[in-house]
Design a protein around this motif. Sequence first.
Motif, PDB file in Angstrom:
ATOM      1  N   SER A  48       0.682  -1.114  -0.300  1.00 57.84           N
ATOM      2  CA  SER A  48       0.140   0.089   0.065  1.00 57.84           C
ATOM      3  C   SER A  48       0.655   1.335   0.196  1.00 57.84           C
ATOM      4  O   SER A  48       2.285   1.337   0.211  1.00 57.84           O
ATOM      5  N   LEU A  49      -0.031   2.349  -0.348  1.00 61.30           N
ATOM      6  CA  LEU A  49       1.041   3.693  -0.695  1.00 61.30           C
ATOM      7  C   LEU A  49       0.632   4.281   0.729  1.00 61.30           C
ATOM      8  O   LEU A  49      -1.103   4.563   0.470  1.00 61.30           O
ATOM      9  N   LYS A  50       0.606   5.836   1.636  1.00 61.47           N
ATOM     10  CA  LYS A  50       0.242   6.311   2.772  1.00 61.47           C
ATOM     11  C   LYS A  50       0.090   7.356   2.444  1.00 61.47           C
ATOM     12  O   LYS A  50       1.217   8.196   1.903  1.00 61.47           O
ATOM     13  N   LEU A  51      -1.056   8.580   1.812  1.00 65.76           N
ATOM     14  CA  LEU A  51      -0.038   9.379   1.508  1.00 65.76           C
ATOM     15  C   LEU A  51      -0.816  10.667   2.606  1.00 65.76           C
ATOM     16  O   LEU A  51      -1.866  10.313   3.224  1.00 65.76           O
ATOM     17  N   THR A  52       0.085  11.188   2.606  1.00 67.50           N
ATOM     18  CA  THR A  52       0.344  12.115   4.083  1.00 67.50           C
ATOM     19  C   THR A  52       0.521  14.181   4.175  1.00 67.50           C
ATOM     20  O   THR A  52       0.761  14.258   2.671  1.00 67.50           O
ATOM     21  N   ALA A  53      -1.304  14.857   3.668  1.00 70.63           N
ATOM     22  CA  ALA A  53      -0.690  16.480   3.872  1.00 70.63           C
ATOM     23  C   ALA A  53      -1.860  16.995   5.022  1.00 70.63           C
ATOM     24  O   ALA A  53      -2.526  16.853   4.877  1.00 70.63           O
ATOM     25  N   GLU A  54      -2.139  18.388   4.056  1.00 67.26           N
ATOM     26  CA  GLU A  54      -2.517  18.975   4.820  1.00 67.26           C
ATOM     27  C   GLU A  54      -4.163  19.266   4.065  1.00 67.26           C
ATOM     28  O   GLU A  54      -5.013  19.634   5.285  1.00 67.26           O
ATOM     29  N   ASP A  55      -4.318  19.111   3.487  1.00 67.11           N
ATOM     30  CA  ASP A  55      -6.017  18.947   2.856  1.00 67.11           C
ATOM     31  C   ASP A  55      -6.156  18.491   1.492  1.00 67.11           C
ATOM     32  O   ASP A  55      -5.079  17.518   1.130  1.00 67.11           O
ATOM     33  N   ASP A  56      -7.048  18.157   1.277  1.00 68.96           N
ATOM     34  CA  ASP A  56      -7.442  17.225   0.045  1.00 68.96           C
ATOM     35  C   ASP A  56      -7.027  17.223  -1.357  1.00 68.96           C
ATOM     36  O   ASP A  56      -6.955  16.667  -1.948  1.00 68.96           O
ATOM     37  N   TYR A  57      -7.126  19.133  -1.502  1.00 70.68           N
ATOM     38  CA  TYR A  57      -5.895  19.326  -2.703  1.00 70.68           C
ATOM     39  C   TYR A  57      -4.900  18.883  -3.291  1.00 70.68           C
ATOM     40  O   TYR A  57      -4.515  18.757  -3.989  1.00 70.68           O
ATOM     41  N   LYS A  84     -11.047   6.092   1.030  1.00 71.54           N
ATOM     42  CA  LYS A  84     -11.204   7.498   1.278  1.00 71.54           C
ATOM     43  C   LYS A  84     -10.348   8.463   1.783  1.00 71.54           C
ATOM     44  O   LYS A  84      -9.064   7.704   2.962  1.00 71.54           O
ATOM     45  N   ILE A  85      -9.786   9.965   2.139  1.00 73.75           N
ATOM     46  CA  ILE A  85      -9.654  10.449   2.527  1.00 73.75           C
ATOM     47  C   ILE A  85      -9.739  10.707   4.211  1.00 73.75           C
ATOM     48  O   ILE A  85     -10.801  10.772   3.948  1.00 73.75           O
ATOM     49  N   GLU A  86      -9.593  10.569   5.118  1.00 76.03           N
ATOM     50  CA  GLU A  86      -9.324  10.690   6.451  1.00 76.03           C
ATOM     51  C   GLU A  86      -8.501  11.882   7.167  1.00 76.03           C
ATOM     52  O   GLU A  86      -7.361  12.174   7.078  1.00 76.03           O
ATOM     53  N   GLY A  87      -9.160  12.253   8.298  1.00 73.18           N
ATOM     54  CA  GLY A  87      -8.118  13.139   9.450  1.00 73.18           C
ATOM     55  C   GLY A  87      -7.296  12.458  10.199  1.00 73.18           C
ATOM     56  O   GLY A  87      -6.965  11.176  10.031  1.00 73.18           O
ATOM     57  N   ALA A  88      -6.106  13.162  10.224  1.00 73.46           N
ATOM     58  CA  ALA A  88      -5.083  12.218  10.937  1.00 73.46           C
ATOM     59  C   ALA A  88      -4.647  13.190  12.123  1.00 73.46           C
ATOM     60  O   ALA A  88      -5.469  14.471  11.956  1.00 73.46           O
ATOM     61  N   SER A  89      -3.559  12.922  12.950  1.00 69.43           N
ATOM     62  CA  SER A  89      -2.771  13.581  13.637  1.00 69.43           C
ATOM     63  C   SER A  89      -2.278  15.212  13.275  1.00 69.43           C
ATOM     64  O   SER A  89      -1.909  15.206  12.105  1.00 69.43           O
ATOM     65  N   GLY A  90      -2.577  16.078  14.445  1.00 72.12           N
ATOM     66  CA  GLY A  90      -1.527  17.208  13.816  1.00 72.12           C
ATOM     67  C   GLY A  90      -2.122  18.668  12.704  1.00 72.12           C
ATOM     68  O   GLY A  90      -1.856  18.919  12.230  1.00 72.12           O
ATOM     69  N   GLY A  91      -3.972  18.184  12.667  1.00 70.02           N
ATOM     70  CA  GLY A  91      -4.600  18.935  11.617  1.00 70.02           C
ATOM     71  C   GLY A  91      -4.080  17.763  10.450  1.00 70.02           C
ATOM     72  O   GLY A  91      -4.402  18.998   8.965  1.00 70.02           O
ATOM     73  N   THR A  92      -3.861  17.478   9.802  1.00 68.39           N
ATOM     74  CA  THR A  92      -3.137  16.620   8.632  1.00 68.39           C
ATOM     75  C   THR A  92      -4.220  15.841   8.005  1.00 68.39           C
ATOM     76  O   THR A  92      -5.233  15.291   9.102  1.00 68.39           O
ATOM     77  N   LEU A  93      -4.552  15.297   6.760  1.00 68.26           N
ATOM     78  CA  LEU A  93      -4.971  14.046   6.457  1.00 68.26           C
ATOM     79  C   LEU A  93      -4.386  13.077   6.009  1.00 68.26           C
ATOM     80  O   LEU A  93      -3.148  13.585   4.970  1.00 68.26           O
ATOM     81  N   LYS A  94      -5.318  11.776   5.815  1.00 70.28           N
ATOM     82  CA  LYS A  94      -4.586  10.937   5.096  1.00 70.28           C
ATOM     83  C   LYS A  94      -5.295  10.266   4.373  1.00 70.28           C
ATOM     84  O   LYS A  94      -6.136  10.043   4.103  1.00 70.28           O
ATOM     85  N   GLN A  95      -4.375   9.464   3.162  1.00 65.53           N
ATOM     86  CA  GLN A  95      -5.105   8.583   2.522  1.00 65.53           C
ATOM     87  C   GLN A  95      -4.137   7.015   2.193  1.00 65.53           C
ATOM     88  O   GLN A  95      -2.895   6.875   1.498  1.00 65.53           O
TER      89      GLN A  95
END
Length: 163
Positions: A48-57, A84-95
């Motif tokens: 799998s791949l894990k993408l982490t960023a501040e927003d869905d854009y 689906k894109i979910e919330g993560a710690s530190g105000g980030t989102l992950k997919q």
Amino acid sequence: MAKDSSFDIVSEVEMQEMDNSVNQAMKEISQRYDFKGSKAQIQLEKDSLKLTAEDDYKINAMLEILKGKMIKRGLSPKCLDSGKIEGASGGTLKQTIEIQKGLSKEKAKEVTSHIKELKLKVQAQIMDDKVRISGSKIDDLQKVIQSLKAKDFGIDLQFTNLR
């Protein structure tokens, strides 16, 4: 009597090329102006791949960059199954994106039923995560390959062991 010829239909992902694609995508992301100072990251895990960023854009932009790098390295983006894109710690989102390897039972049945609809003198046999096609005429096998390439099954198919 002529010997039967056969080939295998598989769906494989070259993980070294996937790793190279992820590294190239991360390099491009680190150099892009719209990602300056962000926590954008792509991690390759086992399947799998894990993408982490501040927003869905940014997550969507990272996914598009990754798909572009995959295409340049000869990998099909069809092997990616986006969650689906979910919330993560530190105000980030992950997919989390699953990397599909092998043919599932449903896809294998779909491929074999398509081959039966061609009404050629070939036999399709499901073997774990691949489908073996055998027949006496190589021309029939090549017609099967052409037909499968023309139809979109939603996954990337490779044809191996033609003998």
